[in-house]
Design a protein around this motif. Structure first.
Motif, PDB file in Angstrom:
ATOM      1  N   GLN A 130       0.943  -1.590  -0.103  1.00 63.03           N
ATOM      2  CA  GLN A 130      -0.171   0.037  -0.043  1.00 63.03           C
ATOM      3  C   GLN A 130       0.767   1.592  -0.033  1.00 63.03           C
ATOM      4  OE1 GLN A 130      -3.745   0.954  -0.008  1.00 63.03           O
ATOM      5  NE2 GLN A 130      -2.610   2.391  -0.356  1.00 63.03           N
ATOM      6  N   TYR A 131       0.438   2.233  -1.428  1.00 57.51           N
ATOM      7  CA  TYR A 131       0.982   3.276  -1.198  1.00 57.51           C
ATOM      8  C   TYR A 131       0.691   3.848  -0.040  1.00 57.51           C
ATOM      9  CZ  TYR A 131       3.246   7.843  -2.811  1.00 57.51           C
ATOM     10  OH  TYR A 131       3.595   8.481  -3.021  1.00 57.51           O
ATOM     11  N   ALA A 132       1.629   4.752   0.502  1.00 57.20           N
ATOM     12  CA  ALA A 132       0.948   5.815   0.773  1.00 57.20           C
ATOM     13  C   ALA A 132       2.240   7.029   1.402  1.00 57.20           C
ATOM     14  CB  ALA A 132       0.932   5.779   1.964  1.00 57.20           C
ATOM     15  N   ALA A 133       1.646   8.893   1.854  1.00 59.96           N
ATOM     16  CA  ALA A 133       2.008  10.008   1.574  1.00 59.96           C
ATOM     17  C   ALA A 133       1.936  10.036   2.823  1.00 59.96           C
ATOM     18  CB  ALA A 133       2.308  11.161   1.155  1.00 59.96           C
ATOM     19  N   ALA A 134       3.598  10.470   4.157  1.00 58.68           N
ATOM     20  CA  ALA A 134       3.148  10.609   5.260  1.00 58.68           C
ATOM     21  C   ALA A 134       4.050  11.527   5.550  1.00 58.68           C
ATOM     22  CB  ALA A 134       3.170   9.420   5.771  1.00 58.68           C
ATOM     23  N   LYS A 135       3.722  12.882   6.853  1.00 54.89           N
ATOM     24  CA  LYS A 135       4.021  13.948   7.427  1.00 54.89           C
ATOM     25  C   LYS A 135       4.574  13.968   8.300  1.00 54.89           C
ATOM     26  CE  LYS A 135       3.141  17.588   3.939  1.00 54.89           C
ATOM     27  NZ  LYS A 135       3.071  19.131   3.772  1.00 54.89           N
ATOM     28  N   PHE A 136       5.195  13.839   9.074  1.00 54.39           N
ATOM     29  CA  PHE A 136       6.018  13.425  11.004  1.00 54.39           C
ATOM     30  C   PHE A 136       5.836  14.638  11.390  1.00 54.39           C
ATOM     31  CE2 PHE A 136       9.627  11.672   9.841  1.00 54.39           C
ATOM     32  CZ  PHE A 136      10.240  11.935  11.164  1.00 54.39           C
ATOM     33  N   SER A 137       6.298  15.239  12.617  1.00 56.63           N
ATOM     34  CA  SER A 137       6.580  15.397  13.751  1.00 56.63           C
ATOM     35  C   SER A 137       7.182  15.288  14.704  1.00 56.63           C
ATOM     36  CB  SER A 137       6.287  17.404  14.075  1.00 56.63           C
ATOM     37  OG  SER A 137       5.773  18.096  12.491  1.00 56.63           O
ATOM     38  N   LEU A 138       8.448  15.380  15.341  1.00 53.72           N
ATOM     39  CA  LEU A 138       8.981  14.834  16.484  1.00 53.72           C
ATOM     40  C   LEU A 138       9.992  15.826  17.208  1.00 53.72           C
ATOM     41  CD1 LEU A 138      10.125  12.187  17.597  1.00 53.72           C
ATOM     42  CD2 LEU A 138      12.685  11.768  16.598  1.00 53.72           C
ATOM     43  N   ALA A 176      11.512   6.977   0.749  1.00 51.74           N
ATOM     44  CA  ALA A 176      11.871   8.309   0.853  1.00 51.74           C
ATOM     45  C   ALA A 176      11.459   9.910   1.681  1.00 51.74           C
ATOM     46  CB  ALA A 176      10.983   9.053  -0.943  1.00 51.74           C
ATOM     47  N   VAL A 177      12.453  10.859   2.245  1.00 52.57           N
ATOM     48  CA  VAL A 177      12.513  11.566   3.003  1.00 52.57           C
ATOM     49  C   VAL A 177      12.360  12.988   2.321  1.00 52.57           C
ATOM     50  CG1 VAL A 177      13.258  12.636   5.169  1.00 52.57           C
ATOM     51  CG2 VAL A 177      13.328   9.743   4.608  1.00 52.57           C
ATOM     52  N   SER A 178      11.803  14.077   2.310  1.00 55.51           N
ATOM     53  CA  SER A 178      12.059  15.313   1.815  1.00 55.51           C
ATOM     54  C   SER A 178      11.401  16.263   3.287  1.00 55.51           C
ATOM     55  CB  SER A 178      11.299  15.300   0.580  1.00 55.51           C
ATOM     56  OG  SER A 178      10.283  15.445   0.741  1.00 55.51           O
ATOM     57  N   PRO A 179      12.085  17.229   3.176  1.00 57.49           N
ATOM     58  CA  PRO A 179      11.163  18.424   3.934  1.00 57.49           C
ATOM     59  C   PRO A 179      10.267  18.893   3.674  1.00 57.49           C
ATOM     60  CG  PRO A 179      12.975  19.971   2.371  1.00 57.49           C
ATOM     61  CD  PRO A 179      13.310  17.713   2.124  1.00 57.49           C
ATOM     62  N   ALA A 180       9.506  19.509   4.339  1.00 53.03           N
ATOM     63  CA  ALA A 180       8.185  20.118   4.715  1.00 53.03           C
ATOM     64  C   ALA A 180       8.232  21.093   4.856  1.00 53.03           C
ATOM     65  CB  ALA A 180       7.005  19.283   4.090  1.00 53.03           C
ATOM     66  N   HIS A 181       7.457  22.177   5.379  1.00 57.13           N
ATOM     67  CA  HIS A 181       7.235  23.121   6.232  1.00 57.13           C
ATOM     68  C   HIS A 181       6.788  22.359   8.407  1.00 57.13           C
ATOM     69  CE1 HIS A 181       7.950  26.700   4.104  1.00 57.13           C
ATOM     70  NE2 HIS A 181       7.097  26.283   3.280  1.00 57.13           N
ATOM     71  N   TYR A 182       7.560  22.641   8.418  1.00 54.90           N
ATOM     72  CA  TYR A 182       6.857  22.919   9.974  1.00 54.90           C
ATOM     73  C   TYR A 182       6.908  20.584  10.598  1.00 54.90           C
ATOM     74  CZ  TYR A 182       5.074  26.896   9.118  1.00 54.90           C
ATOM     75  OH  TYR A 182       5.019  28.391   9.413  1.00 54.90           O
ATOM     76  N   SER A 183       7.811  20.540   9.388  1.00 53.35           N
ATOM     77  CA  SER A 183       7.603  18.729   9.543  1.00 53.35           C
ATOM     78  C   SER A 183       8.506  18.310   8.040  1.00 53.35           C
ATOM     79  CB  SER A 183       6.124  18.093   9.392  1.00 53.35           C
ATOM     80  OG  SER A 183       5.682  18.731   7.787  1.00 53.35           O
ATOM     81  N   THR A 184       7.878  16.723   8.440  1.00 55.46           N
ATOM     82  CA  THR A 184       8.993  15.729   7.108  1.00 55.46           C
ATOM     83  C   THR A 184       8.072  15.477   6.292  1.00 55.46           C
ATOM     84  OG1 THR A 184      10.826  16.331   8.884  1.00 55.46           O
ATOM     85  CG2 THR A 184      10.994  13.965   6.617  1.00 55.46           C
ATOM     86  N   ARG A 185       8.174  14.963   5.464  1.00 57.28           N
ATOM     87  CA  ARG A 185       7.445  14.120   4.330  1.00 57.28           C
ATOM     88  C   ARG A 185       8.071  12.891   3.890  1.00 57.28           C
ATOM     89  NH1 ARG A 185       3.237  15.388   0.001  1.00 57.28           N
ATOM     90  NH2 ARG A 185       3.420  13.799  -0.449  1.00 57.28           N
ATOM     91  N   ASP A 188       6.123   2.794   1.186  1.00 53.00           N
ATOM     92  CA  ASP A 188       5.283   1.457   1.954  1.00 53.00           C
ATOM     93  C   ASP A 188       4.725   1.999   3.011  1.00 53.00           C
ATOM     94  OD1 ASP A 188       3.922  -1.076   1.763  1.00 53.00           O
ATOM     95  OD2 ASP A 188       5.792  -1.839   2.416  1.00 53.00           O
ATOM     96  N   VAL A 189       3.548   1.880   2.937  1.00 59.60           N
ATOM     97  CA  VAL A 189       2.831   2.295   4.376  1.00 59.60           C
ATOM     98  C   VAL A 189       3.620   1.482   5.344  1.00 59.60           C
ATOM     99  CG1 VAL A 189       1.329   0.700   4.336  1.00 59.60           C
ATOM    100  CG2 VAL A 189       0.856   2.863   5.874  1.00 59.60           C
ATOM    101  N   ILE A 190       3.949   0.134   5.436  1.00 57.37           N
ATOM    102  CA  ILE A 190       4.791  -0.659   5.810  1.00 57.37           C
ATOM    103  C   ILE A 190       5.893   0.312   6.891  1.00 57.37           C
ATOM    104  CG2 ILE A 190       5.769  -3.276   6.921  1.00 57.37           C
ATOM    105  CD1 ILE A 190       3.034  -4.137   5.598  1.00 57.37           C
ATOM    106  N   GLY A 191       6.515   0.403   5.606  1.00 63.39           N
ATOM    107  CA  GLY A 191       8.142   1.107   5.619  1.00 63.39           C
ATOM    108  C   GLY A 191       7.459   2.125   6.307  1.00 63.39           C
ATOM    109  N   ILE A 192       6.393   3.000   6.010  1.00 62.58           N
ATOM    110  CA  ILE A 192       6.279   4.439   7.209  1.00 62.58           C
ATOM    111  C   ILE A 192       6.370   4.488   8.308  1.00 62.58           C
ATOM    112  CG2 ILE A 192       4.952   6.227   7.117  1.00 62.58           C
ATOM    113  CD1 ILE A 192       4.915   5.972   4.228  1.00 62.58           C
ATOM    114  N   PHE A 193       5.241   3.381   9.329  1.00 61.69           N
ATOM    115  CA  PHE A 193       5.345   2.990   9.685  1.00 61.69           C
ATOM    116  C   PHE A 193       6.524   1.949  10.969  1.00 61.69           C
ATOM    117  CE2 PHE A 193       0.519   3.357   9.546  1.00 61.69           C
ATOM    118  CZ  PHE A 193      -0.064   4.161  10.734  1.00 61.69           C
ATOM    119  N   ASN A 194       6.768   1.557  10.275  1.00 62.31           N
ATOM    120  CA  ASN A 194       8.396   0.971  10.830  1.00 62.31           C
ATOM    121  C   ASN A 194       9.157   1.459  11.474  1.00 62.31           C
ATOM    122  OD1 ASN A 194       6.572  -1.669  10.805  1.00 62.31           O
ATOM    123  ND2 ASN A 194       7.873  -2.516   8.921  1.00 62.31           N
TER     124      ASN A 194
END
Length: 202
Positions: free
Chosen positions: A114-122, A146-155, A159-165
């Motif tokens: 499952q492909y997904a896009a996400a943003k997170f802030s730590l 894949a990781v890229s910068p975004a305003h106030y977060s990281t994009r 794969d959604v499993i890779g994102i969660f892991n």
């Protein structure tokens, strides 16, 4: 102030909202929860969010499974979550800390692509060189997606499993790095009509 002391706590939790963009959103949400094994965590749902509490490994395992089962329907699904570990604002009640460390859903969902896009802030709270910790964990995330910068977060994209892991690993590493209270905010989107190009995990 309650006057309670802030003792060391290994209780992890996530408060999340999941939004299937469909008229039958209730069935999708209930179906995703029913397909997920949540027997090793404490779960409470109200009119705003669902909260899962317990060991860190099981909190991430249960939330990941619920999202994947909702997303595999093909409906556009949005997920908003706040993960937390450490005092203040926690208590020892309503939590299953006696469970072992074997995740219940990992084997069931591991082959769901499952492909997904996400943003997170730590947010490593409680002092220290927190920006160094954040930059280090953002770099570590590149091993998963894949990781890229975004305003106030990281994009994040992949794969959604890779994102969660990846999220679980950077959260755990931050806690183990000495953060007395670690918070992470996450937004994930799957099956969005705004996703452009070919699905990179197909």
């Amino acid at each position: 102030m309650t006057g309670e002391s802030c003792a060391k706590s290994n209780i992890a939790g996530v408060s999340f909202s999941i939004h299937p963009m469909s008229d039958n959103f209730i069935e999708i949400i209930k179906g995703a929860i029913n397909e997920s094994d949540i027997s090793k965590v404490h779960v409470k749902t109200d009119d705003v969010t669902t909260t899962i509490r317990g060991k860190l490994v099981h909190v991430f395992d249960a939330a990941k499974a619920i999202f994947i089962h909702a997303a595999k329907t093909g409906v556009h699904v949005a997920f908003q979550a706040t993960y937390s570990l450490g005092c203040p604002g926690d208590s020892t009640g309503d939590v299953y800390m006696a469970e072992d460390d074997s995740p219940l859903n990992a084997e069931q969902v591991k082959d769901i692509k499952q492909y997904a896009a996400a943003k997170f802030s730590l947010y490593p709270l409680g002092g220290g060189n927190y920006m160094d910790i954040i930059y280090e964990q953002i770099e570590a995330m590149k091993k998963h997606v894949a990781v890229s910068p975004a305003h106030y977060s990281t994009r994040l994209e992949g794969d959604v499993i890779g994102i969660f892991n990846g999220l679980e690993q950077v959260f755990k590493a931050t806690v183990e790095g000495g953060s007395s209270h670690t918070v992470m905010t996450v937004s994930i989107s799957a099956n969005s009509p705004s996703h452009k190009g070919d699905d990179p995990i197909e």
